[in-house]
Design a protein around this motif. Structure first.
Motif, PDB file in Angstrom:
ATOM      1  N   GLY A 214       9.501   5.242  -6.754  1.00  0.00           N
ATOM      2  CA  GLY A 214       8.686   5.035  -7.943  1.00  0.00           C
ATOM      3  C   GLY A 214       7.332   5.710  -7.887  1.00  0.00           C
ATOM      4  O   GLY A 214       6.600   5.723  -8.886  1.00  0.00           O
ATOM      5  N   LEU A 215       6.995   6.297  -6.752  1.00  0.00           N
ATOM      6  CA  LEU A 215       5.720   6.990  -6.633  1.00  0.00           C
ATOM      7  C   LEU A 215       5.697   8.220  -7.536  1.00  0.00           C
ATOM      8  O   LEU A 215       6.723   8.881  -7.727  1.00  0.00           O
TER       9      LEU A 215
ATOM     10  N   GLY B  21       9.339  15.086  -8.210  1.00  0.00           N
ATOM     11  CA  GLY B  21      10.126  15.962  -7.347  1.00  0.00           C
ATOM     12  C   GLY B  21       9.356  16.591  -6.212  1.00  0.00           C
ATOM     13  O   GLY B  21       9.803  17.591  -5.629  1.00  0.00           O
ATOM     14  N   ARG B  22       8.217  15.989  -5.850  1.00  0.00           N
ATOM     15  CA  ARG B  22       7.392  16.555  -4.768  1.00  0.00           C
ATOM     16  C   ARG B  22       7.473  15.728  -3.479  1.00  0.00           C
ATOM     17  O   ARG B  22       6.647  15.891  -2.590  1.00  0.00           O
TER      18      ARG B  22
ATOM     19  N   ILE C 179      15.054   5.640   2.708  1.00  0.00           N
ATOM     20  CA  ILE C 179      13.911   6.191   1.974  1.00  0.00           C
ATOM     21  C   ILE C 179      14.327   6.578   0.561  1.00  0.00           C
ATOM     22  O   ILE C 179      13.656   6.238  -0.417  1.00  0.00           O
ATOM     23  N   THR C 180      15.451   7.284   0.472  1.00  0.00           N
ATOM     24  CA  THR C 180      15.856   7.793  -0.840  1.00  0.00           C
ATOM     25  C   THR C 180      16.303   6.693  -1.797  1.00  0.00           C
ATOM     26  O   THR C 180      16.323   6.893  -3.018  1.00  0.00           O
ATOM     27  N   SER C 181      16.650   5.521  -1.257  1.00  0.00           N
ATOM     28  CA  SER C 181      17.063   4.418  -2.125  1.00  0.00           C
ATOM     29  C   SER C 181      16.014   3.318  -2.235  1.00  0.00           C
ATOM     30  O   SER C 181      16.255   2.285  -2.865  1.00  0.00           O
ATOM     31  N   ASP C 182      14.845   3.544  -1.648  1.00  0.00           N
ATOM     32  CA  ASP C 182      13.783   2.546  -1.695  1.00  0.00           C
ATOM     33  C   ASP C 182      13.063   2.656  -3.039  1.00  0.00           C
ATOM     34  O   ASP C 182      12.412   3.675  -3.315  1.00  0.00           O
TER      35      ASP C 182
ATOM     36  N   ASN D   2       0.813  -1.215   0.000  1.00  0.00           N
ATOM     37  CA  ASN D   2       0.000   0.000   0.000  1.00  0.00           C
ATOM     38  C   ASN D   2       0.851   1.270   0.000  1.00  0.00           C
ATOM     39  O   ASN D   2       0.381   2.340   0.375  1.00  0.00           O
ATOM     40  N   VAL D   3       2.090   1.156  -0.452  1.00  0.00           N
ATOM     41  CA  VAL D   3       2.965   2.320  -0.469  1.00  0.00           C
ATOM     42  C   VAL D   3       2.384   3.443  -1.325  1.00  0.00           C
ATOM     43  O   VAL D   3       2.633   4.631  -1.065  1.00  0.00           O
ATOM     44  N   ALA D   4       1.585   3.092  -2.315  1.00  0.00           N
ATOM     45  CA  ALA D   4       0.990   4.111  -3.194  1.00  0.00           C
ATOM     46  C   ALA D   4       0.087   5.071  -2.428  1.00  0.00           C
ATOM     47  O   ALA D   4      -0.198   6.182  -2.905  1.00  0.00           O
ATOM     48  N   GLN D   5      -0.353   4.667  -1.243  1.00  0.00           N
ATOM     49  CA  GLN D   5      -1.211   5.548  -0.457  1.00  0.00           C
ATOM     50  C   GLN D   5      -0.455   6.770   0.074  1.00  0.00           C
ATOM     51  O   GLN D   5      -1.065   7.720   0.565  1.00  0.00           O
ATOM     52  N   LEU D   6       0.874   6.745  -0.035  1.00  0.00           N
ATOM     53  CA  LEU D   6       1.669   7.900   0.377  1.00  0.00           C
ATOM     54  C   LEU D   6       1.737   8.965  -0.722  1.00  0.00           C
ATOM     55  O   LEU D   6       2.307  10.036  -0.502  1.00  0.00           O
ATOM     56  N   ASP D   7       1.171   8.695  -1.880  1.00  0.00           N
ATOM     57  CA  ASP D   7       1.194   9.666  -2.961  1.00  0.00           C
ATOM     58  C   ASP D   7       0.213  10.798  -2.654  1.00  0.00           C
ATOM     59  O   ASP D   7      -0.921  10.566  -2.220  1.00  0.00           O
ATOM     60  N   ALA D   8       0.646  12.038  -2.854  1.00  0.00           N
ATOM     61  CA  ALA D   8      -0.192  13.209  -2.589  1.00  0.00           C
ATOM     62  C   ALA D   8       0.385  14.385  -3.364  1.00  0.00           C
ATOM     63  O   ALA D   8       1.393  14.244  -4.077  1.00  0.00           O
ATOM     64  N   ASP D   9      -0.234  15.554  -3.237  1.00  0.00           N
ATOM     65  CA  ASP D   9       0.341  16.736  -3.877  1.00  0.00           C
ATOM     66  C   ASP D   9       1.746  17.005  -3.341  1.00  0.00           C
ATOM     67  O   ASP D   9       2.629  17.438  -4.076  1.00  0.00           O
TER      68      ASP D   9
END
Length: 325
Positions: free
Chosen positions: A279-280, A286-287, A271-274, A250-257
């Protein structure tokens, strides 16, 4: 490098207490203390002594709040594990004599009693009734403000008001609140693009993803800037909890503006290498802002007036950059 010991699962941690208390509590030595204000908390009204001399600050950021209001606690909890006297670098004040550093999630009643407190501050905590009852046997104990419904849910403003009332420093407390709100107003005016944008605030700890919900200090910070907590995250909020766990699927749930993340117990490169996080869409565009600076993530999490002002100055520009024009 200082290591944070923030516990994402703090509401679920059991608060253990010693069953035997020492006999020398402040009630034995301060029978003649003049009564001061009556403070309203979620545990009921508390009558605090006038001009308390032996303040023990147990709640998250209670010590730095008291210090900002001119009172130096004799005991304090180092919630952010910054070491030494337990104060982060965003705190301008300092102690004349460093306080005894006490535990955080596990309240050692005997250690508190040994300090002979005449006032205990516990305004941002688990809000556990059993622990409160034990503390209040030692000295008047000021818990969370009325209306607080989640663990660690006391806002910086509510904490400042309550501590100031307990210490008899209401004017100083109001001045601190006004200064902090003025900083927020300036940040909002400078960043109109924040209005109504969705934000997801996440963390990664021991391989576990999580996200914060309304009532958490970090989410409150962002909503005060004009953001809206991501509905897909907020809809999963549980009663009494300030955060949720997310499965890897469910990592896609972290996608937001705008998505903000910081690590706990590990370095930012987790985090930066995950690849799943990077891929989100928010990361590809870049947000995604990763708070890799320990002081910055700590101040963002501190939930105090001083920490909040530090984060406004240093973190808000990072949040604004991806959303500008």
């Amino acid at each position: 490098m200082r290591t944070s010991r923030l516990s994402f699962l703090a509401p679920a941690l059991a608060v253990t207490v010693a069953l035997t208390m020492t006999a020398c509590s402040s009630s034995d030595s301060s029978d003649s203390e003049a009564e001061g204000a009556t403070v309203s908390t979620i545990f009921g009204d508390v009558t605090v002594p006038e001009n308390p001399q032996r303040v023990v600050a147990l709640g998250w950021s209670d010590a730095e709040t008291a210090l900002a209001l001119g009172v130096q606690p004799v005991g304090a909890s180092d919630w952010l594990a910054v070491g030494g006297d337990g104060l982060g670098p965003w705190v301008e004040e300092s102690y004349d004599t460093a306080p005894t550093i006490l535990g955080t999630y596990e309240v050692d009643i005997e250690s508190v009693a040994a300090l002979r407190p005449d006032l205990i501050l516990w305004t941002r905590s688990t809000n556990d009734q059993a622990t409160y009852d034990k503390l209040s046997e030692l000295a008047p104990t000021v818990g969370a403000p009325v209306g607080t419904d989640i663990a660690y849910g006391t806002t910086w403003e509510g904490q400042t008001e309550l501590v100031a009332e307990a210490l008899g420093t209401q004017d100083e407390g109001q001045a601190l609140i006004d200064e902090t709100n003025a900083d927020f107003d300036a940040a909002v005016a400078a960043n109109p693009e924040f209005a109504d944008k969705t934000v997801a605030i996440g963390t990664l700890y021991s391989g576990q993803l999580g996200a914060y919900v309304d009532g958490d200090a970090r989410v409150d910070f962002m909503t005060k800037l004009g953001f809206v907590n991501s509905p897909v995250i907020q809809d999963q909020a549980e009663a009494g909890k300030f955060a949720i766990d997310l499965s890897a699927e469910n990592v896609a749930q972290l996608d937001a503006d705008l998505t903000i993340m910081f690590p706990i117990f590990q370095s930012a490169d987790t985090i930066t290498s995950d690849p799943s996080i990077q891929g989100l869409p928010v990361a590809r565009d870049g947000r995604l802002v990763v708070l890799g600076d320990q002081n910055l993530s700590n101040s963002f999490s501190a939930g105090s007036a001083a920490g909040t002002r530090y984060a406004i100055e240093n973190a808000v520009p990072l949040f604004a950059a991806p959303l500008k024009g």
